[in-house]
Design a protein around this motif. Sequence first.
Motif, PDB file in Angstrom:
ATOM      1  N   THR A  18      -1.032  -4.482  -7.211  1.00 25.51           N
ATOM      2  CA  THR A  18      -1.518  -3.122  -7.421  1.00 25.51           C
ATOM      3  C   THR A  18      -2.211  -2.620  -6.167  1.00 25.51           C
ATOM      4  O   THR A  18      -2.660  -3.411  -5.327  1.00 25.51           O
ATOM      5  N   TRP A  19      -2.295  -1.311  -6.040  1.00 24.08           N
ATOM      6  CA  TRP A  19      -3.080  -0.688  -4.980  1.00 24.08           C
ATOM      7  C   TRP A  19      -3.572   0.661  -5.464  1.00 24.08           C
ATOM      8  O   TRP A  19      -3.105   1.197  -6.466  1.00 24.08           O
ATOM      9  N   ASP A  20      -4.558   1.212  -4.741  1.00 28.00           N
ATOM     10  CA  ASP A  20      -5.117   2.508  -5.130  1.00 28.00           C
ATOM     11  C   ASP A  20      -5.435   3.327  -3.888  1.00 28.00           C
ATOM     12  O   ASP A  20      -5.086   2.939  -2.758  1.00 28.00           O
ATOM     13  N   SER A  21      -6.102   4.457  -4.076  1.00 25.98           N
ATOM     14  CA  SER A  21      -6.351   5.388  -2.977  1.00 25.98           C
ATOM     15  C   SER A  21      -7.162   4.746  -1.857  1.00 25.98           C
ATOM     16  O   SER A  21      -6.921   5.016  -0.675  1.00 25.98           O
ATOM     17  N   LYS A  22      -8.125   3.903  -2.195  1.00 28.25           N
ATOM     18  CA  LYS A  22      -8.923   3.254  -1.157  1.00 28.25           C
ATOM     19  C   LYS A  22      -8.055   2.389  -0.265  1.00 28.25           C
ATOM     20  O   LYS A  22      -8.220   2.379   0.967  1.00 28.25           O
ATOM     21  N   ASP A  23      -7.114   1.657  -0.854  1.00 26.11           N
ATOM     22  CA  ASP A  23      -6.229   0.786  -0.084  1.00 26.11           C
ATOM     23  C   ASP A  23      -5.385   1.585   0.910  1.00 26.11           C
ATOM     24  O   ASP A  23      -5.258   1.201   2.074  1.00 26.11           O
ATOM     25  N   ALA A  61       4.761   0.415   2.629  1.00 25.11           N
ATOM     26  CA  ALA A  61       5.765  -0.259   1.801  1.00 25.11           C
ATOM     27  C   ALA A  61       5.825  -1.751   2.100  1.00 25.11           C
ATOM     28  O   ALA A  61       6.039  -2.569   1.195  1.00 25.11           O
ATOM     29  N   VAL A  62       5.655  -2.126   3.360  1.00 27.19           N
ATOM     30  CA  VAL A  62       5.733  -3.540   3.731  1.00 27.19           C
ATOM     31  C   VAL A  62       4.614  -4.330   3.056  1.00 27.19           C
ATOM     32  O   VAL A  62       4.829  -5.419   2.520  1.00 27.19           O
ATOM     33  N   LEU A  63       3.399  -3.774   3.047  1.00 28.15           N
ATOM     34  CA  LEU A  63       2.286  -4.444   2.389  1.00 28.15           C
ATOM     35  C   LEU A  63       2.459  -4.433   0.878  1.00 28.15           C
ATOM     36  O   LEU A  63       2.162  -5.415   0.198  1.00 28.15           O
ATOM     37  N   SER A 185      -6.894  -4.628   5.576  1.00 27.28           N
ATOM     38  CA  SER A 185      -5.811  -4.264   4.652  1.00 27.28           C
ATOM     39  C   SER A 185      -5.130  -5.497   4.069  1.00 27.28           C
ATOM     40  O   SER A 185      -4.159  -5.358   3.318  1.00 27.28           O
ATOM     41  N   GLY A 186      -5.614  -6.698   4.423  1.00 26.30           N
ATOM     42  CA  GLY A 186      -5.116  -7.880   3.742  1.00 26.30           C
ATOM     43  C   GLY A 186      -4.662  -9.029   4.604  1.00 26.30           C
ATOM     44  O   GLY A 186      -4.626 -10.172   4.138  1.00 26.30           O
ATOM     45  N   ASP A 187      -4.294  -8.788   5.864  1.00 28.28           N
ATOM     46  CA  ASP A 187      -3.800  -9.869   6.723  1.00 28.28           C
ATOM     47  C   ASP A 187      -4.973 -10.480   7.480  1.00 28.28           C
ATOM     48  O   ASP A 187      -5.360 -10.004   8.545  1.00 28.28           O
TER      49      ASP A 187
END
Length: 283
Positions: A18-23, A61-63, A185-187
């Motif tokens: 899942t993701w949202d506006s903050k992401d 899209a990649v993330l 952003s996650g990496d």
Amino acid sequence: MTLDHSLVGETSEPVEKTWDSKDVMLYALGLGAGAEDPLQELEFTTENTAGVELKVLPTYAVLAAQGRGGGRKMGDFDPAKLVHAEQGFELHAPLPVDGRVSITSAITGMYDKGKGALVTTEATAVDAETGKPLITSRSGVFIVGEGGFGGDRGPSDDWAAPDGEPDHVVRYQTRPDQALLYRLSGDRNPLHADPAFAARGGFPRPILHGLCTYGFTGRALLRALCDNDPDRFDSMYGRFSRPVLPGDELVVSIWRVGAGTALFRTATGDGTVVIDKGRVGFH
């Protein structure tokens, strides 16, 4: 140290993400959106500006198609020897600001490049509620020291830059702390933050994430070809050829080669090509 070749063709169990506006806003900031002028690209960096609807940069899209825990470990090797080699994706529908997807992935090949191995994967993300396809993502990683096993070298690519000057040239200046911002952003790969880990990989200091360079490039393509409208962006592919250091200038050269098709190449300010063999589809 060895790769598990039995994994080729094996599809993972579905993984939900899942993701949202903050992401999506943090991702845009990690790609330099608004750095030159905070009042530009507000459609990617704010959710409450009057008359501006928040949108998602297409390269997110990649993330969005990266799942965690959906497959087995692909081998036993030093992670400092792994670098991103290539990345592509196709959008089957515009990315929502708030999303929930189900992701399946598979290793599609392990290719012998002599000094290393190229491992390619494909992931598919579908809307978790409707099952409709949203993203197809294809990537490759190069693992130094894992080649020489006598396997296929993999498919070749006949990409060549067109004759003449590019139709568009877009320049962006990255920040010295770009990798520290993008990693949120996650990496969290220490290759992009830890000097000792980077040295194990043969780099003088931490390098910028390949997908950060890729995202900057996607911003340039979106601006030059789609007038910053993500709904017009269909697909993108590029091959990482050299590392980028945080603080480097990025120069994206774009050639239109047909209706809805363009080729691109990204270089640093000194002319070193860092993303090659680029293709983009748009409408």
